[in-house]
Design a protein around this motif. Structure first.
Motif, mmCIF file in Angstrom:
data_model
loop_
_atom_site.group_PDB
_atom_site.id
_atom_site.type_symbol
_atom_site.label_atom_id
_atom_site.label_comp_id
_atom_site.label_asym_id
_atom_site.label_seq_id
_atom_site.Cartn_x
_atom_site.Cartn_y
_atom_site.Cartn_z
ATOM 1 N N ALA A 223 0.834 -1.207 0.000
ATOM 2 C CA ALA A 223 0.000 0.000 0.000
ATOM 3 C C ALA A 223 0.867 1.254 0.000
ATOM 4 O O ALA A 223 0.594 2.225 -0.720
ATOM 5 C CB ALA A 223 -0.932 -0.008 1.204
ATOM 6 N N MET A 224 1.923 1.224 0.801
ATOM 7 C CA MET A 224 2.813 2.383 0.890
ATOM 8 C C MET A 224 3.446 2.722 -0.455
ATOM 9 O O MET A 224 3.455 3.874 -0.881
ATOM 10 C CB MET A 224 3.885 2.139 1.946
ATOM 11 C CG MET A 224 3.363 2.095 3.361
ATOM 12 S SD MET A 224 4.622 1.518 4.545
ATOM 13 C CE MET A 224 5.784 2.901 4.495
ATOM 14 N N ASN B 255 4.327 10.543 1.573
ATOM 15 C CA ASN B 255 5.396 10.129 2.485
ATOM 16 C C ASN B 255 5.603 8.618 2.426
ATOM 17 O O ASN B 255 6.743 8.122 2.434
ATOM 18 C CB ASN B 255 5.058 10.525 3.924
ATOM 19 C CG ASN B 255 5.069 12.023 4.152
ATOM 20 O OD1 ASN B 255 5.599 12.784 3.338
ATOM 21 N ND2 ASN B 255 4.490 12.460 5.256
ATOM 22 N N ALA B 256 4.486 7.897 2.391
ATOM 23 C CA ALA B 256 4.541 6.434 2.376
ATOM 24 C C ALA B 256 5.268 5.933 1.135
ATOM 25 O O ALA B 256 6.125 5.039 1.209
ATOM 26 C CB ALA B 256 3.123 5.862 2.429
ATOM 27 N N ARG B 257 4.924 6.492 -0.012
ATOM 28 C CA ARG B 257 5.556 6.042 -1.261
ATOM 29 C C ARG B 257 7.055 6.337 -1.245
ATOM 30 O O ARG B 257 7.874 5.473 -1.595
ATOM 31 C CB ARG B 257 4.893 6.726 -2.456
ATOM 32 C CG ARG B 257 5.543 6.343 -3.775
ATOM 33 C CD ARG B 257 4.742 6.810 -4.978
ATOM 34 N NE ARG B 257 5.483 6.617 -6.211
ATOM 35 C CZ ARG B 257 5.635 5.465 -6.837
ATOM 36 N NH1 ARG B 257 5.093 4.365 -6.332
ATOM 37 N NH2 ARG B 257 6.320 5.373 -7.962
ATOM 38 N N GLU B 258 7.419 7.526 -0.808
ATOM 39 C CA GLU B 258 8.842 7.901 -0.779
ATOM 40 C C GLU B 258 9.615 6.967 0.147
ATOM 41 O O GLU B 258 10.702 6.489 -0.192
ATOM 42 C CB GLU B 258 8.991 9.353 -0.327
ATOM 43 C CG GLU B 258 10.433 9.827 -0.286
ATOM 44 C CD GLU B 258 10.559 11.279 0.160
ATOM 45 O OE1 GLU B 258 11.699 11.742 0.316
ATOM 46 O OE2 GLU B 258 9.523 11.945 0.370
ATOM 47 N N GLN C 48 6.797 1.202 13.767
ATOM 48 C CA GLN C 48 7.665 2.334 14.096
ATOM 49 C C GLN C 48 8.089 3.080 12.834
ATOM 50 O O GLN C 48 8.203 4.313 12.833
ATOM 51 C CB GLN C 48 8.902 1.861 14.862
ATOM 52 C CG GLN C 48 9.698 2.998 15.505
ATOM 53 C CD GLN C 48 8.880 3.804 16.506
ATOM 54 O OE1 GLN C 48 8.272 3.250 17.422
ATOM 55 N NE2 GLN C 48 8.830 5.122 16.314
ATOM 56 N N GLN C 49 8.309 2.340 11.750
ATOM 57 C CA GLN C 49 8.647 2.993 10.478
ATOM 58 C C GLN C 49 7.501 3.863 9.982
ATOM 59 O O GLN C 49 7.720 4.924 9.395
ATOM 60 C CB GLN C 49 9.000 1.947 9.406
ATOM 61 C CG GLN C 49 10.325 1.237 9.660
ATOM 62 C CD GLN C 49 10.161 -0.100 10.342
ATOM 63 O OE1 GLN C 49 9.471 -0.203 11.355
ATOM 64 N NE2 GLN C 49 10.793 -1.129 9.798
ATOM 65 N N ILE C 50 6.267 3.430 10.226
ATOM 66 C CA ILE C 50 5.098 4.223 9.826
ATOM 67 C C ILE C 50 5.055 5.523 10.619
ATOM 68 O O ILE C 50 4.811 6.604 10.071
ATOM 69 C CB ILE C 50 3.798 3.427 10.047
ATOM 70 C CG1 ILE C 50 3.855 2.083 9.323
ATOM 71 C CG2 ILE C 50 2.591 4.246 9.605
ATOM 72 C CD1 ILE C 50 4.094 2.163 7.850
ATOM 73 N N ILE C 51 5.322 5.414 11.909
ATOM 74 C CA ILE C 51 5.324 6.609 12.758
ATOM 75 C C ILE C 51 6.440 7.554 12.352
ATOM 76 O O ILE C 51 6.221 8.757 12.143
ATOM 77 C CB ILE C 51 5.474 6.207 14.245
ATOM 78 C CG1 ILE C 51 4.241 5.443 14.732
ATOM 79 C CG2 ILE C 51 5.713 7.448 15.112
ATOM 80 C CD1 ILE C 51 4.398 4.840 16.110
ATOM 81 N N ASP C 52 7.641 7.021 12.201
ATOM 82 C CA ASP C 52 8.804 7.871 11.915
ATOM 83 C C ASP C 52 8.687 8.568 10.562
ATOM 84 O O ASP C 52 9.122 9.719 10.410
ATOM 85 C CB ASP C 52 10.085 7.025 11.945
ATOM 86 C CG ASP C 52 10.405 6.503 13.337
ATOM 87 O OD1 ASP C 52 9.831 7.019 14.315
ATOM 88 O OD2 ASP C 52 11.225 5.563 13.450
ATOM 89 N N GLU D 1 5.824 9.221 9.019
ATOM 90 C CA GLU D 1 4.503 9.856 8.891
ATOM 91 C C GLU D 1 3.784 9.344 7.646
ATOM 92 O O GLU D 1 3.260 10.099 6.836
ATOM 93 C CB GLU D 1 4.626 11.382 8.869
ATOM 94 C CG GLU D 1 5.152 11.968 10.165
ATOM 95 C CD GLU D 1 5.123 13.489 10.203
ATOM 96 O OE1 GLU D 1 4.981 14.113 9.133
ATOM 97 O OE2 GLU D 1 5.218 14.046 11.309
ATOM 98 N N SER D 2 3.769 8.022 7.534
ATOM 99 C CA SER D 2 3.148 7.372 6.381
ATOM 100 C C SER D 2 1.714 6.941 6.659
ATOM 101 O O SER D 2 1.087 6.282 5.814
ATOM 102 C CB SER D 2 3.965 6.138 5.979
ATOM 103 O OG SER D 2 5.236 6.515 5.513
#
Length: 390
Positions: free
Chosen positions: A306-307, A361-364, A323-327, A329-330
């Protein structure tokens, strides 16, 4: 370097493990490795479906080769005597084996053969060493561990975990192991011409919430359904897509479908079943939110997919890449409760521009950190270290 990848099945119906092999193998080949995949032709767990593929001979694709073997006996458990015979006769031609599963009879036997043939092997447990997963069929797993799996873990050159959190919580049964923490990768989706809103009759102005994963009790679907019902009762208008199946537990899958059918959610939901190709890509790219409130998830390949498609995610903090999602901001991360999921969805739906920002942010982040080429280099480095030691 000659590498064996061994996995019970490579059918995409089984989700993450198959996708991992099909992503990693061409990346390893691109980096100069010779890769052979050993797998079975199973394509469903009722013992009847099989992949329509040639058996017992190498099939070349994308720079590597696959050898499929017939499931026999114990089709339900993806077992193959032919695969094990081939491994015993050919193990000395390879430098290392990467085994993908635990508590799988064919993989357990393959690990034993690797030890007998002095072929170093890495085990990837696929979340099966998580204490929550070990509670399923608890007594049977205790016996299986004592008879087979503890020795297989002890004999492994390394255990491949896909997140720090997975490594942290996983049981080792008193065995000291060398741990490799290397994430999974994703392949950026190709351009899709599929208009999924038209295909599934979803109005353009309705936010689209997507669940796309195996329909399994650990995924937290009961929590999600209750949270979505609460959203409707609060006046939110949206459309929910439930995409996925579960060939290993059709009774649970039907339970979830029946729950939606008898809910106010029914007129706001489309159930697609298993999707692939352009429909899958179209859903991932079109969704405003991707939701996975799992009770435990060793990585969450669907989240990474999805990201990389540019869709922000709403997940529980039991999905081990939280934690990667939080850091980055995805997306948004919460607890495994109806109230927490409801609050996160409310926050996201109240601010769709923020959803779009977090999707970018998620894609990047995914393109930079979940690239198969980069992950293949990490894995080759690990292989080389193990081969030199051995």
């Amino acid at each position: 370097m000659k590498i064996l990848q061994i996995v019970p099945s490579i059918s995409l119906i089984y989700g993450g493990p198959s996708q991992m092999i099909l992503g990693l193998s061409p990346a390893l080949a691109k980096a100069g490795a010779e890769v052979t995949i050993l797998t079975t032709n199973t394509n469903g767990d009722n013992g009847q479906e099989s992949l329509d593929v040639p058996l017992n001979k190498p099939i070349q694709q994308n720079g590597y080769e696959i050898i499929y073997f017939r499931c026999a006996p114990f089709r339900r458990y993806k077992f193959s005597i032919d695969l094990l015979k081939w491994l015993k006769n050919n193990a000395n031609k390879f430098d290392i084996a990467h085994l993908h599963a635990l508590y799988s009879p064919v993989i357990s036997a393959a690990a034993m053969i690797c030890r007998q043939q002095n072929l170093p092997y890495i085990l990837r447990p696929l979340g099966t060493l998580d204490p929550a997963d070990l509670q399923k069929k608890k007594q049977l797993k205790k016996i299986y561990t004592a008879v087979l799996e503890r020795d297989n873990i002890a004999g492994a050159a390394a255990i491949h975990f896909t997140s720090e959190q997975e490594a942290k919580v996983s049981e080792r049964f008193g065995v000291k192991t060398k741990d490799l923490v290397i994430p999974l990768g994703v392949i950026p989706p190709k351009v899709s011409t599929e208009d999924v809103r038209s295909k599934f009759s979803i109005p353009q102005d309705k936010p689209l919430i997507l669940f796309m994963s195996r329909i399994d009790p650990k995924k937290g679907l009961e929590l999600l359904i209750a949270a979505l019902e609460k959203l409707l009762n609060q006046g939110f208008d949206f459309h929910f897509i439930l995409a996925g199946t579960n060939p290993q537990d059709p009774i649970y899958e039907q339970k979830i479908k029946s729950e939606i059918e008898s809910s106010i959610l029914k007129s706001h939901t489309t159930i697609t079943g298993f999707v692939t190709g352009e429909i899958k890509t179209g859903l991932l790219k079109t969704a405003d939110l991707f939701v996975l409130p799992s009770y435990y998830e060793n990585f969450g390949i669907a989240v990474a997919e999805a990201m990389v498609a540019g869709t922000p995610v709403v997940i529980s903090d039991q999905v081990h890449i939280y934690q990667q999602i939080i850091d980055s901001e995805s997306g948004w991360v919460g607890k495994t409760s109806v109230e927490s999921i409801f609050e996160l969805l409310t926050t996201a739906l109240f601010n769709l521009p923020e959803c779009q920002k977090r999707g970018l942010n998620a894609r990047e982040y995914a393109l930079q950190n979940f690239s198969w080429d980069a992950i293949a280099q990490q894995i080759i480095q690990a292989y080389n270290q193990i081969i030199r030691v051995d």
